[in-house]
Design an enzyme around this catalytic site. Structure first.
Site, PDB file in Angstrom:
ATOM      1  N   LYS A  60       0.898  -1.050  -0.063  1.00  0.00           N
ATOM      2  CA  LYS A  60       0.104  -0.057  -0.039  1.00  0.00           C
ATOM      3  C   LYS A  60       0.782   1.204   0.009  1.00  0.00           C
ATOM      4  CE  LYS A  60      -3.379   2.051   2.926  1.00  0.00           C
ATOM      5  NZ  LYS A  60      -3.455   2.399   4.484  1.00  0.00           N
ATOM      6  N   ARG A  61       2.037   1.103   0.785  1.00  0.00           N
ATOM      7  CA  ARG A  61       2.777   2.316   0.881  1.00  0.00           C
ATOM      8  C   ARG A  61       3.518   2.603  -0.424  1.00  0.00           C
ATOM      9  NH1 ARG A  61       6.543   0.845   4.801  1.00  0.00           N
ATOM     10  NH2 ARG A  61       5.224  -0.540   5.685  1.00  0.00           N
TER      11      ARG A  61
END
Ligand code: GLU
Length: 512
Positions: free
Chosen positions: A267-268
């Site tokens: 996600k990062r």
């Protein structure tokens, strides 16, 4: 296994939003099922109460539907093997755990978390093998193998907390086959005695997953690579239950790598590089944090799915654009790579552009009309369709079109200074002044007629296109961008063109 009907399942846990890697797993299962006229089952694996996230299940269902992946059996739909939510199948798992206990393939363990931690620390300290609960260490722990039958019974009757663990055989060579990875060998002494039933009476993933795959007559287990280490235990469970002949075939899909550098796509990475990692927008129910989705970013589901399909599957030809039907026809697990696939946000955009170009201008215009209306302008679908045809090859997303076409609706109020300075000559004003009358006489006001009239004008007055066309563009658009000038003129119409030229002539002051 060959005469068995193909039945595959996607078995997400509702522990958060579905990551694009999860959608790819669902897609490959779906393609495989459709290709073999089999069934695609959706099973919700929600036995881990601690990791349960409100709203995740419905998010998963919505994401699959948006992606065009439909299940034959599952939540909302039902089916012969319902229920398809593991939390509704508790009794089934209890029965199966009892069976394993009776047959001596599982045992009760009473150790507290501290005792287990101490065991781990001791092994690490003494550097004596694997710091895990396994065929060696279980001999020194508090379980029904080390306690007397009497003592075990007493503890169970008194309500002491326990878990049920697998009795993994010592030092046995297991041979496994994976369709994508080939043959693998594992010595059982490297495995730990995984918990099958937790203290809360709920099964762990391993037990529930294997029992359900068997009961739901799953023929192929197609899932992410992170589950490969679970296969030896699952194979043992099939053996313990006496289901070896009905064991599904396994196919573990390669990881999705981040666009840059090493490691799994997270996600990062999406946040860092500005691309979505979730199919739909997700609002974290705890923090309220919003994560962008492919849908909300303007991706077409076909483009999204096409992008994912090629992350790990290599059709073996140059073809890159596939409809769902074509993917179904071409897909095979043998053509899925072992190596991880690097995700490219640029490629995803490219796919969206390709699908945008394949849509009719009218279809795009219908969507774009909403944006135009939101900006406070009125127009017809016919006119907007004409405009879309002129500019659609310049963008990847429908929402990017507004920037390309806003000048059709909002006449320039100022003029790009740099371009005026460079291109607006003393002569330009004079020429454009003359041109106003010529333009008024063009009838009908079509690109062809405009072209003819302008060419004639340039010839007769001995002025270059450099002066006339750029001058006109500055008047009509305000800067040096946009589609062909005659096309712009035809869409704007006589009086608007005249108005814009006059406005420009009154407002452009040349300082050179
Ligand atoms: N519930 C597991 C997951 O969340 C399923 C793994 C499998 O397909 O066996 O991915």
């Amino acid at each position: 296994m060959s005469e068995q009907k193909v039945r595959v399942r996607f078995a997400p846990s509702p522990t958060g939003p579905l990551h694009i890697g999860g959608v790819r797993t669902a897609l490959y299962n779906y393609l495989f099922a459709r290709k073999h006229n089999g069934d695609f089952i959706l099973r919700i694996e929600d036995t881990d109460k601690n990791r349960y996230i409100e709203g995740a299940e419905s998010y998963i269902l919505e994401s699959l539907k948006w992606s065009g992946i439909y299940w034959d059996e599952g939540p909302e739909k039902g089916g012969l093997y319902a229920p398809y939510r593991q939390s509704e199948r508790k009794d089934i798992y209890k029965k199966h755990v009892s069976y394993l206990l009776d047959k001596g393939h599982a045992y009760y363990a009473f150790d507290t978390p501290e005792e287990i931690e101490n065991m781990r620390k001791k092994i690490e300290r003494e550097n004596k093998g694997n710091a895990q609960y396994d065929s060696i260490t279980r001999k020194f722990m508090c379980n029904s193998l080390t306690l007397s039958e009497e003592e075990t019974r007493k503890r169970l009757e008194s309500g002491q907390e326990y878990v049920v663990r697998t009795l993994v055989p010592e030092n046995e060579e297991l041979k496994l086959t994976d369709i994508i990875r080939g043959k693998l060998r594992v010595n059982t002494s490297t495995l730990d005695d995984k918990i099958l039933m937790k203290a809360d009476g709920l099964p762990t993933y391993h037990l529930a997953n294997v029992v359900d795959d068997y009961l739901m007559k799953i023929s192929h287990v197609i899932r992410g690579e992170e589950w490969l280490p679970s296969v030896p235990l699952h194979v043992l469970l099939y053996r313990f239950f006496g289901w070896e002949n009905q064991m599904p075939e396994f196919a573990h899909l390669p990881l999705l790598f981040k666009p840059d550098g090493k490691g799994k796509l997270s996600k990062r990475d999406g946040e860092r590089l500005g691309f979505p990692v979730f199919p739909l927008m997700w609002k974290d129910p705890k923090t309220g944090e919003l994560s962008n989705g492919y849908k909300e970013s303007g991706y077409f589901p076909e483009a999204f799915i096409n992008t994912l399909a090629l992350l790990g599957w290599n059709p073996g030809t140059e073809q890159e654009l596939f409809t769902m039907q074509e993917m179904i026809r071409e897909f095979s697990l043998e053509k899925v790579n072992k190596a991880g696939a690097r995700f490219s946000p640029e490629k995803a955009k490219w796919f969206n552009h390709q699908y945008l170009m394949r849509k009719s201008s009218e279809e795009i215009a219908r969507e774009l009309l909403k944006i135009v209306n939101e900006k406070g302008h009125d127009t017809t679908l016919g006119k907007l369709t004409q405009i879309v045809t002129l500019v659609k090859d310049r963008v990847n997303f429908i929402h990017e079109l507004w920037e390309q076409i806003s000048f059709f609706f909002e006449p320039p109020e100022s003029f790009d200074e740099k371009i005026v300075k460079k291109k607006w000559k003393e002569k330009t004003s004079e020429v454009l002044n003359k041109l106003i009358q010529i333009i008024a006489d063009i009838e009908p006001f079509s690109p062809e007629n405009i072209d003819k009239a302008l060419n004639e004008f340039m010839r007769k007055n001995d002025v270059s296109a450099g002066v006339v066309m750029i001058g006109l563009r500055i008047c009509l658009v305000g800067e040096a961008k946009g589609p062909d000038v005659k096309e712009i003129m035809a869409i704007l119409g006589h009086s608007e063109v005249k108005k814009r030229i006059k406005f420009a002539l009154n407002n452009i002051k040349i300082k050179n």
